[in-house]
Design a protein around this motif. Structure first.
Motif, PDB file in Angstrom:
ATOM      1  N   LEU A  16      19.016  -3.143  -5.839  1.00 45.03           N
ATOM      2  CA  LEU A  16      17.707  -4.102  -6.433  1.00 45.03           C
ATOM      3  C   LEU A  16      17.413  -5.481  -5.290  1.00 45.03           C
ATOM      4  CD1 LEU A  16      19.042  -4.731 -10.296  1.00 45.03           C
ATOM      5  CD2 LEU A  16      17.720  -3.228  -9.738  1.00 45.03           C
ATOM      6  N   THR A  17      15.798  -5.454  -5.443  1.00 48.67           N
ATOM      7  CA  THR A  17      15.352  -6.397  -4.562  1.00 48.67           C
ATOM      8  C   THR A  17      15.018  -7.728  -5.611  1.00 48.67           C
ATOM      9  OG1 THR A  17      15.073  -5.002  -2.696  1.00 48.67           O
ATOM     10  CG2 THR A  17      13.924  -7.123  -2.933  1.00 48.67           C
ATOM     11  N   LEU A  18      14.950  -9.290  -5.155  1.00 50.80           N
ATOM     12  CA  LEU A  18      14.368  -9.722  -5.918  1.00 50.80           C
ATOM     13  C   LEU A  18      13.088 -10.635  -5.098  1.00 50.80           C
ATOM     14  CD1 LEU A  18      14.073 -12.074  -8.042  1.00 50.80           C
ATOM     15  CD2 LEU A  18      15.112 -13.688  -5.924  1.00 50.80           C
ATOM     16  N   GLY A  19      12.154  -9.474  -5.838  1.00 48.91           N
ATOM     17  CA  GLY A  19       9.943 -10.155  -5.565  1.00 48.91           C
ATOM     18  C   GLY A  19       9.900 -11.282  -6.031  1.00 48.91           C
ATOM     19  N   THR A  20       9.084 -12.313  -4.771  1.00 46.90           N
ATOM     20  CA  THR A  20       9.254 -13.452  -5.094  1.00 46.90           C
ATOM     21  C   THR A  20       7.669 -14.031  -5.458  1.00 46.90           C
ATOM     22  OG1 THR A  20       9.032 -14.161  -2.884  1.00 46.90           O
ATOM     23  CG2 THR A  20      11.172 -14.097  -4.429  1.00 46.90           C
ATOM     24  N   MET A  21       6.915 -12.676  -5.050  1.00 49.89           N
ATOM     25  CA  MET A  21       5.367 -13.229  -5.466  1.00 49.89           C
ATOM     26  C   MET A  21       4.275 -14.254  -6.361  1.00 49.89           C
ATOM     27  SD  MET A  21       2.128 -10.412  -5.127  1.00 49.89           S
ATOM     28  CE  MET A  21       2.024  -9.874  -6.828  1.00 49.89           C
ATOM     29  N   GLU A 186       9.999   0.159   5.080  1.00 56.66           N
ATOM     30  CA  GLU A 186       8.579   0.415   4.855  1.00 56.66           C
ATOM     31  C   GLU A 186       8.700  -0.351   3.668  1.00 56.66           C
ATOM     32  OE1 GLU A 186       5.575   0.153   5.458  1.00 56.66           O
ATOM     33  OE2 GLU A 186       4.695   1.156   3.913  1.00 56.66           O
ATOM     34  N   GLN A 187       7.947  -0.851   3.161  1.00 57.30           N
ATOM     35  CA  GLN A 187       7.882  -1.356   1.548  1.00 57.30           C
ATOM     36  C   GLN A 187       6.672  -1.028   1.680  1.00 57.30           C
ATOM     37  OE1 GLN A 187       6.746  -5.795  -0.054  1.00 57.30           O
ATOM     38  NE2 GLN A 187       8.540  -5.538  -0.372  1.00 57.30           N
ATOM     39  N   CYS A 188       6.506   0.039  -0.015  1.00 57.95           N
ATOM     40  CA  CYS A 188       5.820   0.393   0.122  1.00 57.95           C
ATOM     41  C   CYS A 188       5.517   0.619  -1.791  1.00 57.95           C
ATOM     42  CB  CYS A 188       5.152   2.106   0.261  1.00 57.95           C
ATOM     43  SG  CYS A 188       6.602   3.167  -0.233  1.00 57.95           S
ATOM     44  N   LEU A 189       3.705   0.853  -2.425  1.00 61.68           N
ATOM     45  CA  LEU A 189       3.824   1.368  -3.617  1.00 61.68           C
ATOM     46  C   LEU A 189       4.180   2.089  -4.593  1.00 61.68           C
ATOM     47  CD1 LEU A 189       2.189   0.000  -6.148  1.00 61.68           C
ATOM     48  CD2 LEU A 189       0.175   1.134  -5.707  1.00 61.68           C
ATOM     49  N   TYR A 190       5.378   2.399  -4.844  1.00 58.67           N
ATOM     50  CA  TYR A 190       6.053   3.687  -5.527  1.00 58.67           C
ATOM     51  C   TYR A 190       6.447   3.748  -6.645  1.00 58.67           C
ATOM     52  CZ  TYR A 190       8.452   7.952  -5.263  1.00 58.67           C
ATOM     53  OH  TYR A 190       9.196   8.991  -5.392  1.00 58.67           O
ATOM     54  N   ASN A 191       6.176   4.215  -7.449  1.00 58.99           N
ATOM     55  CA  ASN A 191       6.594   3.987  -9.005  1.00 58.99           C
ATOM     56  C   ASN A 191       6.205   5.819 -10.089  1.00 58.99           C
ATOM     57  OD1 ASN A 191       4.042   3.975  -9.827  1.00 58.99           O
ATOM     58  ND2 ASN A 191       4.194   1.958  -9.651  1.00 58.99           N
ATOM     59  N   LEU A 192       6.824   5.665 -10.873  1.00 60.31           N
ATOM     60  CA  LEU A 192       6.251   7.087 -11.584  1.00 60.31           C
ATOM     61  C   LEU A 192       4.964   7.521 -11.767  1.00 60.31           C
ATOM     62  CD1 LEU A 192       9.351   7.522 -14.464  1.00 60.31           C
ATOM     63  CD2 LEU A 192       9.655   7.985 -11.957  1.00 60.31           C
ATOM     64  N   SER A 216       6.477  -2.891  -6.608  1.00 59.73           N
ATOM     65  CA  SER A 216       5.820  -2.638  -7.831  1.00 59.73           C
ATOM     66  C   SER A 216       6.830  -1.506  -8.409  1.00 59.73           C
ATOM     67  CB  SER A 216       4.618  -2.768  -7.878  1.00 59.73           C
ATOM     68  OG  SER A 216       3.613  -2.782  -9.782  1.00 59.73           O
ATOM     69  N   PRO A 217       7.953  -0.640  -8.749  1.00 59.48           N
ATOM     70  CA  PRO A 217       8.682  -0.041  -9.564  1.00 59.48           C
ATOM     71  C   PRO A 217       8.177   0.212 -11.014  1.00 59.48           C
ATOM     72  CG  PRO A 217      10.568  -2.058  -9.612  1.00 59.48           C
ATOM     73  CD  PRO A 217       8.745  -2.484  -8.359  1.00 59.48           C
ATOM     74  N   LEU A 218       7.912  -1.072 -11.610  1.00 61.31           N
ATOM     75  CA  LEU A 218       7.146  -0.362 -12.879  1.00 61.31           C
ATOM     76  C   LEU A 218       5.879  -0.323 -13.122  1.00 61.31           C
ATOM     77  CD1 LEU A 218      10.054  -2.469 -15.015  1.00 61.31           C
ATOM     78  CD2 LEU A 218      10.579   0.306 -14.147  1.00 61.31           C
ATOM     79  N   HIS A 219       5.083  -0.519 -12.222  1.00 61.71           N
ATOM     80  CA  HIS A 219       3.499  -0.510 -12.017  1.00 61.71           C
ATOM     81  C   HIS A 219       3.315  -1.894 -13.336  1.00 61.71           C
ATOM     82  CE1 HIS A 219       0.187   1.162 -10.901  1.00 61.71           C
ATOM     83  NE2 HIS A 219      -0.448   1.832 -12.415  1.00 61.71           N
ATOM     84  N   GLY A 224       7.594  -0.306 -17.898  1.00 58.33           N
ATOM     85  CA  GLY A 224       8.682  -1.186 -19.161  1.00 58.33           C
ATOM     86  C   GLY A 224       8.369  -1.512 -20.052  1.00 58.33           C
ATOM     87  N   GLY A 225       6.924  -0.889 -20.607  1.00 54.71           N
ATOM     88  CA  GLY A 225       6.796  -1.189 -21.704  1.00 54.71           C
ATOM     89  C   GLY A 225       6.224  -2.279 -22.671  1.00 54.71           C
TER      90      GLY A 225
END
Length: 236
Positions: A16-21, A186-192, A216-219, A224-225
């Motif tokens: 798991l990565t902590l994003g700080t944007m 490589e950090q890329c946009l990728y999720n279900l 944005s793994p949860l888009h 995540g609802g």
């Protein structure tokens, strides 16, 4: 917390990565510090940021908040694998954009890394990432600048963000010709919901031993609802 090696490197990072944007414009400094403490206590050791993060509170503000957290000591910096990014123009809103203050020229890379180190209150960056591709600067120039920074001990690894598969290949082929390590992540946009990376980015990353860090793994909260929660709040 589970850990894995980042790509073909010996570097171990948390799954798991902590994003700080959001640190700065949406999350104030005390709350940001609390979030970083909580993440570290949970075993998250990979923190991701960028020099331009903080829009709304000022570009660079996010790195400054991380820097004041590191300054509290307690082995915070030693425990964190720190990743930041370079590419965007750091000119403040309303000011004239000056040449050579963005993209990936050797001049801007040198200028940008020094500014990030100062804001982050550290003497090195673990993973220095190219935020976007730069069609105007040859990879030979980019790697020359990176090699100097590695030799100076100011960065340890180089990574990319938002690169298509063919640019990952071009970058690492250019690095190999120089005897350089090349891209390790490589950090890329990728999720279900958005799976475009599966076409070229993931295969290229696999072939070149590049670790993939989805953003944005949860888009944006959708997976995540978030919409259901909003709908429930309106009904109540």
């Amino acid at each position: 917390m589970k850990y894995t090696q980042l790509g073909r490197t010996g570097l171990k990072v948390s799954r798991l990565t902590l994003g700080t944007m959001n640190f700065g414009p949406f999350t104030n400094e005390p709350d940001s510090h609390s979030l970083m403490d909580t993440a570290l206590d949970a075993g998250v050791n990979y923190f991701d940021t960028a020099n331009v993060y903080g829009q709304g509170a000022g570009k660079g503000r996010t790195e400054e908040i991380i820097g004041t957290w590191f300054a509290q000591g307690g082995e915070r910096r030693d425990k964190v694998v720190l990743a930041t990014k370079v590419y965007g123009n750091m000119t403040a809103q309303g000011e004239s954009v000056w040449p050579n203050h963005d993209r990936l020229s050797a001049l801007n890379i040198r200028r940008a890394v020094e500014a990030s180190l100062k804001r982050l209150q550290t003497d090195y960056i673990d993973i220095y990432q190219f935020h976007h591709i730069d069609r105007q600067t040859p990879f030979e120039e980019i790697w020359q600048a990176v090699d100097v920074l590695v030799q100076q001990g100011k960065i340890l690894y180089a990574g990319s963000s938002n690169f298509p598969g063919y640019k990952i290949a071009q970058a690492n082929e250019a690095a190999a010709r120089r005897g350089s390590l090349g891209l390790v992540s490589e950090q890329c946009l990728y999720n279900l919901a958005v799976r475009d990376a599966e076409t070229e980015v993931l295969p290229a990353s696999l072939d070149y031993g590049v670790g993939v860090i989805p953003w944005s793994p949860l888009h944006g909260g959708l997976l995540g609802g978030a919409l259901k929660k909003q709908e429930g709040a309106r009904r109540s």
